[in-house]
Design a protein around this motif. Sequence first.
Motif: not given
Length: 121
Positions: A22-24, A30-31, A89-90, A116-118
């Motif tokens: 739920n964090d994402g 919000r985004v 989203i970060g 996904a950035a990693n």
Amino acid sequence: MTMMERIARTPMPVAQPRLRSNDGVDRLTRVLTAHAARAGCAVSIDIRSTEPWASATFTGTVATLALAFTPSPAVTRWLADLPEADLPIGRDLVADIAVVPAPGDCCLSVLICNDAANGCA
């Protein structure tokens, strides 16, 4: 005390679960609200459901979001353009977003890949 006795008496470490599903989704709401505001739309977004998702390389969440808004040409344009929008989203990634119209309602179906950035789960 022998090493084996010491091991037997050592308490097991307590693993803390990663609460990311739920964090994402919370960040995404919000985004999306801010994205809609920049397009001149006032929307309210509620999380209807979240389900874990995984592929061979990523883990993530499939979320269903309920939208509440006053119909207007700006909202129609925003919803039409939303599947192609860049929604940062970060470290997570919005892999897919689809508008699902329903009678008297409008929902978004969103696939979020975690971290996904990693490039890994």
